[in-house]
Design a protein around this motif. Structure first.
Motif, PDB file in Angstrom:
ATOM      1  N   ALA A  86      42.629  38.523  40.664  1.00 33.50           N
ATOM      2  CA  ALA A  86      43.968  38.958  41.063  1.00 33.50           C
ATOM      3  C   ALA A  86      44.749  37.880  41.812  1.00 33.50           C
ATOM      4  CB  ALA A  86      43.857  40.214  41.932  1.00 33.50           C
TER       5      ALA A  86
ATOM      6  N   GLU B 255      48.503  37.650  40.925  1.00 34.15           N
ATOM      7  CA  GLU B 255      49.269  38.792  41.419  1.00 34.15           C
ATOM      8  C   GLU B 255      49.421  38.743  42.936  1.00 34.15           C
ATOM      9  OE1 GLU B 255      48.135  42.613  39.220  1.00 34.15           O
ATOM     10  OE2 GLU B 255      46.507  41.222  38.725  1.00 34.15           O
ATOM     11  N   LEU B 256      48.388  38.279  43.615  1.00 30.98           N
ATOM     12  CA  LEU B 256      48.486  38.149  45.073  1.00 30.98           C
ATOM     13  C   LEU B 256      49.592  37.172  45.466  1.00 30.98           C
ATOM     14  CD1 LEU B 256      44.687  38.033  45.981  1.00 30.98           C
ATOM     15  CD2 LEU B 256      46.329  39.710  46.839  1.00 30.98           C
TER      16      LEU B 256
ATOM     17  N   LYS C  66      53.031  38.795  44.923  1.00 33.82           N
ATOM     18  CA  LYS C  66      53.359  39.845  45.900  1.00 33.82           C
ATOM     19  C   LYS C  66      53.582  39.277  47.293  1.00 33.82           C
ATOM     20  CE  LYS C  66      51.841  44.524  47.132  1.00 33.82           C
ATOM     21  NZ  LYS C  66      52.839  45.257  46.334  1.00 33.82           N
TER      22      LYS C  66
ATOM     23  N   ARG D 286      49.656  36.393  52.521  1.00 33.77           N
ATOM     24  CA  ARG D 286      48.479  36.823  51.760  1.00 33.77           C
ATOM     25  C   ARG D 286      47.291  37.060  52.682  1.00 33.77           C
ATOM     26  NH1 ARG D 286      50.349  32.831  48.339  1.00 33.77           N
ATOM     27  NH2 ARG D 286      48.753  31.327  48.968  1.00 33.77           N
TER      28      ARG D 286
ATOM     29  N   VAL E  41      41.188  47.606  43.724  1.00 32.25           N
ATOM     30  CA  VAL E  41      42.036  46.419  43.798  1.00 32.25           C
ATOM     31  C   VAL E  41      43.329  46.578  42.991  1.00 32.25           C
ATOM     32  CG1 VAL E  41      42.199  43.953  43.233  1.00 32.25           C
ATOM     33  CG2 VAL E  41      40.169  44.833  44.398  1.00 32.25           C
TER      34      VAL E  41
ATOM     35  N   TRP F 248      45.712  48.956  44.730  1.00 31.25           N
ATOM     36  CA  TRP F 248      46.167  48.369  45.999  1.00 31.25           C
ATOM     37  C   TRP F 248      47.291  47.365  45.754  1.00 31.25           C
ATOM     38  CZ3 TRP F 248      45.032  43.110  47.517  1.00 31.25           C
ATOM     39  CH2 TRP F 248      45.463  42.788  48.801  1.00 31.25           C
ATOM     40  N   LEU F 249      47.183  46.584  44.699  1.00 33.11           N
ATOM     41  CA  LEU F 249      48.200  45.578  44.406  1.00 33.11           C
ATOM     42  C   LEU F 249      49.538  46.183  44.010  1.00 33.11           C
ATOM     43  CD1 LEU F 249      46.081  42.933  42.481  1.00 33.11           C
ATOM     44  CD2 LEU F 249      47.380  42.518  44.574  1.00 33.11           C
TER      45      LEU F 249
END
Length: 267
Positions: free
Chosen positions: A139, A142-143, A146, A153, A178, A181-182
């Protein structure tokens, strides 16, 4: 101050020297092979092939010292079984939750103690811990989308991975959470200044909340007299700045933790 620097050394396909006979030497060979290394039983051959590590398990002390000296002079890091005074590195007891590895070491003082601590941790840490690490690795893109900044982060992950958080690593189902959550409204630890007034100069008196703050801080602003043992509980890569007694926090982005030393009674 720590007596040695813990490192994880990638040895897959690399030549690793293992010298000696008997169970101790066989144990080192199994360890090297488990990590994907290529065992070389001859010191000169290993040197010629560019080996960087040598495990020496001779029962004869003179042979162990001689081969350790020769290997070290050739630029290798050396581990000598049961002789910590001859070692450049020691081998910890390893808890395997791949890709998560937890190493427990005593600097050669007691392999038995390291093993028992590892066995206790085995009971605490779920098998799903590795799956959680793999899910977070997958991920990464994506982290970054976001939370564009590294500090954002880190604070988001600290909130999620903390005790009772959405991705609490001690809960079996965390890896499966996960994705949700994202895409959900993931909370992050707050930025800005946060003050810790030390109750004493003993780092063991820090509360769990204070430890979490130190572990998440981007900058540690500490008053004169703050012990190094307290500062050592903060993130190793957090910036540090000394400030006068009572001075305000520096105005910088991210989470700034101000450490205030105890004041004498009546001051």
């Amino acid at each position: 101050m720590i007596a040695s620097l813990p490192l994880f050394h990638r040895i897959a396909t690399q030549p690793i020297i293992v010298l000696g006979a008997g169970e101790a030497a066989e144990a080192k060979r199994r360890l090297v092979e488990r990590a994907g290394g290529a065992v070389i039983d001859d010191l000169q051959e290993g040197i010629d092939k560019g080996a960087r590590l040598a495990f020496i398990a001779h029962e004869d002390e003179a042979s162990a010292k001689a081969d350790a000296l020769r290997a070290r002079c050739a630029g290798l890091l050396v581990n000598v079984t049961d002789r910590p005074e001859l070692c450049d590195f020691t081998v910890p007891s390893v808890l395997d939750r791949s890709p998560v590895l937890i190493a427990v070491g005593t600097g050669g003082a007691s392999a038995g103690l390291a093993k028992q601590l590892r066995l206790r941790l085995e009971k605490l840490l779920p098998q799903s811990l590795g799956a959680l690490a793999s899910a977070l690795y997958a991920a990464r893109g994506e982290l970054r989308l976001k939370w564009p900044s590294a500090g954002e982060r880190r604070r988001a992950l600290d909130a999620a991975l903390g005790e009772g958080g959405a991705l609490d690593p001690l809960q079996e189902a965390s890896a499966a959470r996960v994705p949700s959550w994202l895409v959900g409204k993931a909370e992050a630890l707050p930025a800005g200044p946060a003050e810790i007034v030390l109750g004493s100069l003993d780092p063991d008196d820090l509360t769990l909340r204070q430890m979490r703050m130190l572990g998440a801080a981007d900058l540690i602003a500490f008053e004169e007299g703050t012990p190094e043992k307290v500062l050592a509980r903060a993130r190793a890569d957090a910036s540090r700045v000394a400030i006068p007694l009572g001075a305000p926090a520096p105005e910088v982005a991210g989470l700034v933790v101000i450490l205030r030393v105890p004041r004498p009674v009546g001051s």
